[in-house]
Motif scaffolding. Structure first.
Motif, PDB file in Angstrom:
ATOM      1  N   MET A  93       0.851  -1.169   0.000  1.00 26.71           N
ATOM      2  CA  MET A  93       0.000   0.000   0.000  1.00 26.71           C
ATOM      3  C   MET A  93       0.900   1.235   0.000  1.00 26.71           C
ATOM      4  O   MET A  93       1.880   1.310   0.728  1.00 26.71           O
ATOM      5  CB  MET A  93      -0.905  -0.016   1.213  1.00 26.71           C
TER       6      MET A  93
ATOM      7  N   LEU B 135      -3.968   5.875  -0.018  1.00 28.41           N
ATOM      8  CA  LEU B 135      -4.568   6.356   1.226  1.00 28.41           C
ATOM      9  C   LEU B 135      -4.936   7.835   1.189  1.00 28.41           C
ATOM     10  O   LEU B 135      -5.653   8.312   2.059  1.00 28.41           O
ATOM     11  CB  LEU B 135      -3.587   6.143   2.389  1.00 28.41           C
TER      12      LEU B 135
ATOM     13  N   VAL C 193       3.426   2.746   3.627  1.00 33.53           N
ATOM     14  CA  VAL C 193       2.725   3.007   4.880  1.00 33.53           C
ATOM     15  C   VAL C 193       3.728   3.230   6.015  1.00 33.53           C
ATOM     16  O   VAL C 193       3.559   4.132   6.833  1.00 33.53           O
ATOM     17  CB  VAL C 193       1.753   1.855   5.204  1.00 33.53           C
TER      18      VAL C 193
ATOM     19  N   ARG D  35      -5.898   1.616   8.212  1.00 31.68           N
ATOM     20  CA  ARG D  35      -5.209   0.661   7.335  1.00 31.68           C
ATOM     21  C   ARG D  35      -4.361  -0.307   8.152  1.00 31.68           C
ATOM     22  O   ARG D  35      -4.373  -1.511   7.939  1.00 31.68           O
ATOM     23  CB  ARG D  35      -4.337   1.431   6.332  1.00 31.68           C
TER      24      ARG D  35
END
Length: 147
Positions: free
Chosen positions: A1, A6, A108, A143
């Motif tokens: 990710m 996001l 992330v 997340r």
């Protein structure tokens, strides 16, 4: 990710935006902070909601929280009126800090490390076309906890 997965569009303010307007944005949209942009629309700072509070709460109450208890509600409400003639420039911390900005490819973990290092509830995401949005602490935590 990655950050691009996001990020969300995020409101911005300038140094000359009235701080009362910034406070309204924070409250109305339930935001942890705002991105302060320069004349080119690029991030120059992050204004955490707590900095707006620092402008509104008298220094003596910040220094000694016990004094805040003796002020009645009517007088406490008056403190927020001091924001009326102030600008975002006055609400920002005086000392320069690392700007929490990253690119759309940041992971992330990179975003989390940047938030932790800069004590920022959001990270501005800047790509080739300029400011693309922000990743908030809430989105990052959602997340991380869903994984």
């Amino acid at each position: 990710m990655r950050a691009r997965d996001l990020l969300v569009p995020f409101p911005t303010v300038t140094l000359d935006t009235p701080v009362a307007e910034a406070a309204r944005l924070l409250a109305d949209q339930d935001l942890p902070g705002l991105i302060v942009v320069d004349g080119d629309g690029m991030p120059s700072s992050i204004l955490p909601g707590t900095q707006v509070l620092r402008l509104a709460v008298p220094g003596y109450c910040q220094d000694d929280p016990a004094l805040a208890r003796v002020i009645d509600e009517a007088h406490a409400d008056a403190f927020l009126r001091v924001l009326a003639d102030r600008t975002v420039r006055e609400a920002l911390p005086r000392e320069k800090r690392e700007l929490p900005v990253t690119d759309p490819d940041a992971t992330v973990l990179e975003i989390a490390a940047l938030m932790a290092r800069t004590h920022s509830p959001l990270v501005a995401v800047v790509g080739e076309r300029g400011l693309e949005g922000a990743v908030t602490l809430q989105a990052l935590m959602d997340r991380a906890l869903s994984a």
